[in-house]
Each structure stands twice: as structure tokens, then as C-alpha cells.
Write a protein that holds these residues in place. Structure first.
Motif, PDB file in Angstrom:
ATOM      1  N   GLY A 289       0.783  -1.270  -0.075  1.00  0.00           N
ATOM      2  CA  GLY A 289      -0.204  -0.134  -0.115  1.00  0.00           C
ATOM      3  C   GLY A 289       1.043   1.197   0.102  1.00  0.00           C
TER       4      GLY A 289
ATOM      5  N   GLY B 169      11.732   8.460  -3.780  1.00  0.00           N
ATOM      6  CA  GLY B 169      11.701   7.275  -2.748  1.00  0.00           C
ATOM      7  C   GLY B 169      10.468   6.390  -2.638  1.00  0.00           C
TER       8      GLY B 169
ATOM      9  N   GLY C 146      11.515   2.950  -4.195  1.00  0.00           N
ATOM     10  CA  GLY C 146      11.375   2.000  -3.039  1.00  0.00           C
ATOM     11  C   GLY C 146      10.502   1.085  -2.948  1.00  0.00           C
TER      12      GLY C 146
ATOM     13  N   VAL D  70      -3.985   3.690   0.309  1.00  0.00           N
ATOM     14  CA  VAL D  70      -4.630   3.594   1.652  1.00  0.00           C
ATOM     15  C   VAL D  70      -5.197   4.975   2.199  1.00  0.00           C
ATOM     16  CG1 VAL D  70      -3.175   1.551   2.205  1.00  0.00           C
ATOM     17  CG2 VAL D  70      -2.210   3.622   2.474  1.00  0.00           C
TER      18      VAL D  70
ATOM     19  N   HIS E 218      -5.521   5.387   5.712  1.00  0.00           N
ATOM     20  CA  HIS E 218      -4.456   5.735   6.719  1.00  0.00           C
ATOM     21  C   HIS E 218      -4.045   7.408   6.281  1.00  0.00           C
ATOM     22  CE1 HIS E 218      -3.232   1.193   6.807  1.00  0.00           C
ATOM     23  NE2 HIS E 218      -2.759   1.707   8.014  1.00  0.00           N
TER      24      HIS E 218
ATOM     25  N   GLN F 252       7.562   5.177  14.040  1.00  0.00           N
ATOM     26  CA  GLN F 252       7.055   5.815  13.163  1.00  0.00           C
ATOM     27  C   GLN F 252       5.923   7.006  13.784  1.00  0.00           C
ATOM     28  OE1 GLN F 252       6.637   4.905   9.065  1.00  0.00           O
ATOM     29  NE2 GLN F 252       4.727   5.753   8.787  1.00  0.00           N
TER      30      GLN F 252
ATOM     31  N   MET G  47      -2.837  -1.472   9.230  1.00  0.00           N
ATOM     32  CA  MET G  47      -1.966  -1.982   8.153  1.00  0.00           C
ATOM     33  C   MET G  47      -1.795  -3.483   8.166  1.00  0.00           C
ATOM     34  SD  MET G  47       1.810  -0.724   7.375  1.00  0.00           S
ATOM     35  CE  MET G  47       3.296  -1.704   6.761  1.00  0.00           C
TER      36      MET G  47
ATOM     37  N   PRO H 187       6.086  -6.124  -0.533  1.00  0.00           N
ATOM     38  CA  PRO H 187       7.199  -5.175  -0.626  1.00  0.00           C
ATOM     39  C   PRO H 187       7.108  -3.869  -0.058  1.00  0.00           C
ATOM     40  CG  PRO H 187       5.793  -5.563  -2.697  1.00  0.00           C
ATOM     41  CD  PRO H 187       5.219  -6.444  -1.508  1.00  0.00           C
ATOM     42  N   VAL H 188       8.129  -3.386   0.618  1.00  0.00           N
ATOM     43  CA  VAL H 188       8.207  -2.071   1.080  1.00  0.00           C
ATOM     44  C   VAL H 188       9.637  -1.420   1.073  1.00  0.00           C
ATOM     45  CG1 VAL H 188       5.991  -2.329   2.601  1.00  0.00           C
ATOM     46  CG2 VAL H 188       8.241  -3.070   3.563  1.00  0.00           C
TER      47      VAL H 188
ATOM     48  N   ASP I 128      11.641   1.812   5.916  1.00  0.00           N
ATOM     49  CA  ASP I 128      10.846   2.243   7.009  1.00  0.00           C
ATOM     50  C   ASP I 128       9.835   1.622   7.434  1.00  0.00           C
ATOM     51  OD1 ASP I 128       9.577   3.110   4.399  1.00  0.00           O
ATOM     52  OD2 ASP I 128       9.017   4.974   5.381  1.00  0.00           O
TER      53      ASP I 128
ATOM     54  N   LYS J 151       7.755  12.886   1.739  1.00  0.00           N
ATOM     55  CA  LYS J 151       6.754  14.075   1.214  1.00  0.00           C
ATOM     56  C   LYS J 151       6.605  15.040   2.232  1.00  0.00           C
ATOM     57  CE  LYS J 151       3.721  10.036   0.993  1.00  0.00           C
ATOM     58  NZ  LYS J 151       3.069   9.210  -0.249  1.00  0.00           N
TER      59      LYS J 151
END
Ligand code: TYM
Length: 337
Positions: free
Chosen positions: A10, A20, A24, A44, A47, A111, A134, A147-148, A151, A201
Motif C-alpha cells: 500500500g 523514494g 523503493g 490507503v 491511513h 513512526q 496496516m 514489498p516495502v 521504513d 513528502k
């Protein structure tokens, strides 16, 4: 639980997409689709509202992110692409998992600490509970691989803990224990102004990041002004060990050129930044310009974007709803059959 791979990931529609996010995440999402794996990608929006979002801007950012996925090569015929709020299973399973996760676990999330800042008491409850939603995103599909970027690692560890606790508490072998996929040279693209901070961002300085919608001149200017040290590039990769900014630019080059940092150093070892930066700027413009042009073209027809993500949501719900129903059943909720 079967041996089939199912990928889920997501991205938040909370502003423009950065280099990024692209290197990423989204670029790797496309690679997984191309490898023929079952892939489910979610915008998302639930979120995103854990911090304030202006409604009109949220709608725009949701469509722009969908356009970014499509422009990067996500094919709605081969991947499921949708926005989270259209599939109610996310919020419903999110509640159940919020009752499985412990406050102590969430208290450890770095985070949350970063985003809440000093005034924790004023953060939304949603921001604190964020990782349980999440976990629901992932577990509602029995996804096996996620895949992420780097962070998100801690959130995925929490997802594993939640799945294990649910299975143990209810004496079932129901939720799979997911594998984070944090691979490649671009899992942590750093700020162009500070090699110790990730490109984000939400950084107040626009010069710290490249946005996918930046024009060619802006991209070139940001790379030219990127912070570096005065030394030329080293002759071997381990010469980048203590040079965070230089290493970041080499990694970005490698990711954009689909090659390795070793190969970049083989070509540019000994070169000054006055040589390397223009080469990187040319490469970045060549790779990103077609992408932003395609995003702009897609954004001219928002109804078509809405249609694509609504169709994706229908396919997503067809997978998630039966899993949610089985979850309710395991927990002991009475449901009409
Ligand atoms: P988000 O929206 O912050 O970022 C989306 C993806 O981009 C990656 N990323 C980066 N990768 C490398 N370098 C960077 N500087 C960089 N910045 C961002 C992120 O790691 C992420 O993969 N919590 C998630 C969204 C989410 C999610 C999920 C992800 C919600 N549910 C389920 C996976 C599975 C987030 O805020 O990503």
C-alpha cells in the motif's frame, strides 16, 4: 495456507509521490507484476486521514496516486489496484486486530513517535492504531509477501506478531506469517539535503526530494544543488561507507539505470560531482519525464481512473470478504450465511 505467493502493498495518498516512493516501492511493485506473481496494490486513503487531509486534496491525491501506479506500469488486468475505503473488510478486520494487538507493542512504533512529535496527546487515535489497520490490509488477503521500503519494517514485524497472537489465542492456523520484501538498492532513498534523513513528502524543504510531477528543469536543479562532500567518487564501493550523500546519489543512479552501485562506480569512480551530477540529472529526467507526462494524461480523465479503482475494489472485496467472514466466525460472531 498453500504454497502460492500473494503480494500486497500500500501507498498513502497524502501528497505527491516522491522518487523514494517510486524507487523503493512502485517500481518494485511493477517488477513483481511482471514476474507473474499475484499482486494487490492499495491506495490507503484510510491511513492518510490519520493526519489531517483536506477532502478535495485527498480526492485529488488518490487519483494522482492511481495515475502514478498506472503510468509506472501497473496493469489493472494483471494486478488489483484500488483504494482502501472501497473495501470495507479493511476497517472491519482492523477493529478485530486492534483488539489483538497490545498497547505496549504500539508504544514501541518509531513512526508514531516521529509523526506525533512532542505533542503526543494531540495525535489522533487513528495515528496510534495505524499499524493495526496496516496488519488488516495485509491479512485480509492472506498475503504472503509485502514489498516495502526500509521504513516499514517495524510495522511488518508487528503484523507478524498480530498474526501469531491471533492464531495462538484462537487455536487456529489461519493468518499467514508474512515475509517483508525489502530488497534492492533503493529501499532507503535519502534526502538530497541531508544524507542521514530519508527522502519524504513531509519534509518542509522541497529541495530535499524529487517529486514525480517535477518538471525537467526542477529535477536537474535539485540534483545539481544536492548536498555532497568535495571529494570525487571513490574507485571502489567501500569508499562510500562514510559518505552518506555520495552513496545516496550512486544508489539513486543504480536504481534508475537498473544496474548495481558497483557498476556505477566502475563507470564513474574518480569522477567529480561536476561530472556525475549532470549525468544523474539526465538519467533522472529521461526516466521520470515519460512517467509524469503519462500521469498528466491520465489525470485529464478522472472518471476513467475512478472506474479502474472501483473495478479493482470489486476484485479485492471478492478475496477479502470470505477471509473476513471466516475471521468473524473464528472470533465467535454470529453472521447470516
Ligand atoms: P508510504 O505511503 O509512506 O510509502 C509508500 C512506500 O514507499 C516507501 N518509501 C520509501 N522507500 C525508499 N526510500 C524512501 N525515501 C521512501 N519513502 C517511502 C515506503 O517504505 C512504502 O513502501 N504504512 C505504509 C502504507 C501501507 C502499507 C500497508 C504498506 C498501509 N498499509 C500494507 C504495505 C502493506 C506507508 O505509510 O507508506
Amino acid at each position: 495456507m498453500g504454497g502460492q505467493k500473494r503480494v500486497f502493498s500500500g501507498v498513502q495518498p497524502s501528497g505527491g509521490l516522491t522518487l523514494g516512493n517510486y524507487l523503493g516501492a512502485i517500481k518494485r511493485f511493477v517488477e513483481m507484476q511482471e514476474a507473474g506473481i499475484e499482486t494487490i496494490y492499495c491506495i490507503v486513503d484510510l491511513h492518510a486521514i490519520t493526519v489531517w487531509q483536506d477532502p478535495a486534496r485527498l480526492r485529488h491525491a488518490t487519483r494522482e496516486l492511481a495515475a502514478g501506479f498506472l503510468a509506472a506500469g501497473i496493469d489493472p488486468a494483471r494486478s488489483i489496484l484500488f483504494n482502501q475505503s472501497q473495501v470495507t473488510a479493511h476497517a472491519e478486520l482492523g477493529w478485530i486486530l486492534a483488539c489483538v494487538a497490545r498497547i505496549g507493542w504500539l508504544n514501541r512504533m518509531t513512526q508514531f513517535k516521529d509523526k506525533a512529535g512532542k505533542n503526543r496527546e494531540a495525535a489522533s487515535v487513528g495515528l496510534f492504531a495505524y499499524p493495526t489497520l496496516m496488519a488488516a490490509d495485509i491479512l485480509a488477503y492472506h498475503a504472503t509477501h509485502v514489498p516495502v521500503g526500509e521504513d516499514q519494517k517495524q510495522h511488518l514485524e508487528l503484523t507478524r506478531d498480530i498474526a501469531i497472537k491471533f492464531n495462538t489465542d484462537y487455536g487456529v492456523d489461519f493468518f499467514p506469517v508474512v515475509e517483508p520484501v525489502i530488497e534492492g538498492v533503493a529501499t532507503r532513498v535519502m534526502s538530497l539535503r541531508d544524507g542521514t534523513k530519508k527522502m519524504s513528502k513531509s519534509d518542509p524543504s522541497d529541495m530535499s526530494r524529487i517529486n514525480l510531477m517535477d518538471d525537467a528543469d526542477t529535477i536537474a536543479k535539485k540534483i545539481r544543488k544536492a548536498r555532497t562532500d568535495p571529494e570525487p567518487l571513490p574507485g571502489a564501493l567501500d569508499g562510500l561507507k562514510d559518505r552518506a550523500e555520495a552513496r545516496n546519489l550512486v544508489n539513486i543512479y543504480a536504481a534508475l539505470a537498473d544496474t548495481t552501485p558497483e557498476a556505477v562506480i566502475a563507470d564513474y569512480g574518480g569522477a567529480a560531482f561536476s561530472t556525475f551530477k549532470p549525468a544523474l540529472a539526465d538519467l533522472a529526467v529521461a526516466r521520470l519525464e515519460p512517467l509524469s507526462a503519462e500521469m498528466a494524461r491520465l489525470m485529464a480523465d478522472p472518471a476513467e481512473i475512478d472506474r479502474i479503482i472501483a473495478a479493482g475494489a470489486e476484485k479485492a472485496a471478492a478475496i477479502a470478504d470470505p477471509i473476513l467472514n471466516r475471521t468473524f466466525d473464528i472470533v465467535g460472531m454470529i453472521r447470516a450465511r
